[in-house]
Write an enzyme that holds these catalytic residues in place. Structure first.
Site, short mmCIF file in Angstrom:
data_model
loop_
_atom_site.label_atom_id
_atom_site.label_comp_id
_atom_site.label_asym_id
_atom_site.label_seq_id
_atom_site.Cartn_x
_atom_site.Cartn_y
_atom_site.Cartn_z
N GLU A 1 -42.30 -7.79 -14.05
CA GLU A 1 -42.73 -6.45 -14.43
C GLU A 1 -41.72 -5.88 -15.40
O GLU A 1 -40.52 -6.15 -15.28
CB GLU A 1 -42.85 -5.57 -13.18
CG GLU A 1 -43.30 -4.14 -13.43
CD GLU A 1 -42.14 -3.15 -13.62
OE1 GLU A 1 -42.40 -1.98 -13.94
OE2 GLU A 1 -40.96 -3.57 -13.45
N HIS B 1 -39.32 -6.98 -10.23
CA HIS B 1 -39.17 -5.64 -10.80
C HIS B 1 -38.16 -5.65 -11.94
O HIS B 1 -36.96 -5.89 -11.73
CB HIS B 1 -38.71 -4.68 -9.70
CG HIS B 1 -38.60 -3.26 -10.14
ND1 HIS B 1 -37.43 -2.53 -10.01
CD2 HIS B 1 -39.50 -2.43 -10.70
CE1 HIS B 1 -37.62 -1.31 -10.45
NE2 HIS B 1 -38.87 -1.22 -10.88
N GLU C 1 -45.61 -1.96 -17.90
CA GLU C 1 -45.68 -0.53 -17.61
C GLU C 1 -45.48 0.28 -18.89
O GLU C 1 -44.45 0.16 -19.56
CB GLU C 1 -44.64 -0.10 -16.58
CG GLU C 1 -44.72 1.39 -16.28
CD GLU C 1 -43.70 1.87 -15.26
OE1 GLU C 1 -43.47 3.10 -15.19
OE2 GLU C 1 -43.14 1.03 -14.54
N HIS D 1 -36.59 0.67 -19.72
CA HIS D 1 -37.08 1.59 -18.71
C HIS D 1 -36.88 3.04 -19.13
O HIS D 1 -37.81 3.84 -19.11
CB HIS D 1 -36.38 1.36 -17.37
CG HIS D 1 -36.79 2.34 -16.32
ND1 HIS D 1 -36.12 3.54 -16.12
CD2 HIS D 1 -37.80 2.32 -15.43
CE1 HIS D 1 -36.71 4.21 -15.15
NE2 HIS D 1 -37.73 3.50 -14.70
N ASP E 1 -41.04 -2.45 -18.62
CA ASP E 1 -41.40 -1.13 -19.14
C ASP E 1 -41.37 -1.17 -20.66
O ASP E 1 -40.49 -1.81 -21.24
CB ASP E 1 -40.41 -0.07 -18.66
CG ASP E 1 -40.14 -0.17 -17.17
OD1 ASP E 1 -40.90 0.44 -16.40
OD2 ASP E 1 -39.17 -0.86 -16.78
#
Length: 268
Positions: A54, A27, A130, A69, A56
């Protein structure tokens, strides 16, 4: 006899480490051990044997796809600069490696470009991207992915925006595109049947659900029976991770990929 014992022991250890089919996804990288969404964190995630990292993404004022993020730099950079309203040069003037518990830990980081992270993906590993903004990022995202030259199976698109995920699947028919879902403001989780129906209507590939969902084998079986994949986030409790892995989820997103893999191997 000793040779036979060693053979059995090695076989047992191999079975233990591969009991669970669920992939381990770092993450924002290995964000327990390095500042989130930084090159250090992503390198560490892969070093800790995560199956995927992962991250953003946002689109800057000058059209660059950057990894962050939050919508602004206040929490990690110390200044409330909204990413979409500033250029890459302006954003990179801030150090995002010295906030919170990372102060004095030796990290010095700039906001990464997505292309820089794509270049880090080892063979056989993946990157979950993401989309934090809207569909306006898709044209430049396409350019970045094309230049990176990664295999289609190495990049996965995820996001909370249903319409954005639908547009992403239309833009990238060869990529896996999954819809992120969490509880609503009243902490109510939508029925899995509704999520499946909406995902199929948008021709998405799967769901990526908050760990608070009542995920058991029956839940997972329903998703898989619909031809969809199922991932869960953000799981740092090995008991929860083990239960979800035993239920058959395709992947578990955690801040501690290396440690979590060790815990699952020990508990299996």
């Amino acid at each position: 006899m000793k040779t036979l014992f060693n053979t059995v022991l090695v076989a047992s250890l191999c079975m233990s480490s591969s009991t669970f089919a669920a992939q381990i996804v770092g993450h924002r990288g290995a964000s327990f051990d390095a500042p989130e969404n930084t090159l250090s964190s992503f390198k560490l995630g892969y070093k800790q044997n995560a199956d995927a990292d992962e991250l953003d993404i946002h689109l800057t004022k000058d059209g660059k796809v950057v990894v962050m993020h939050d919508y602004d730099m206040a929490r990690t950079g110390g200044e409330k600069l909204k990413v979409s309203e500033h250029t890459l040069e302006e954003l990179r003037a801030l150090d995002i490696g010295k906030w919170g518990k990372w102060q004095g830990k030796g990290f010095s980081e700039k906001i990464p470009l997505l292309e820089e992270v794509l270049a880090l993906i080892p063979d056989g590993k993946r990157l979950f991207i993401e989309i934090k903004c809207g569909p306006e990022v898709l044209p430049e995202l396409a350019n970045v992915l094309k230049k990176a030259g990664k295999k289609p199976e190495q990049t996965v698109i995820i996001g909370f925006g249903y319409e954005t995920m639908q547009a992403a699947k239309e833009k990238f028919p060869n990529l896996e595109v999954n819809w992120l879902v969490q509880a609503d403001k009243k902490k109510v989780f939508p029925p899995v049947e509704d999520l499946i129906a909406k995902s199929k209507a948008a021709k998405l590939d799967g769901l990526d659900l908050n760990q608070g969902f009542p995920i058991d084998k029956q839940f997972v079986d329903k998703v898989h029976a619909a031809g969809l994949k199922l991932y869960t986030w953000t799981v740092d409790d090995p008991i929860v991770a083990k239960a979800e892995a035993e239920a058959g989820v395709d992947g578990i997103t955690t801040n501690r990929p290396g440690w979590m893999r060790e815990q699952l191997a020990a508990k299996s």
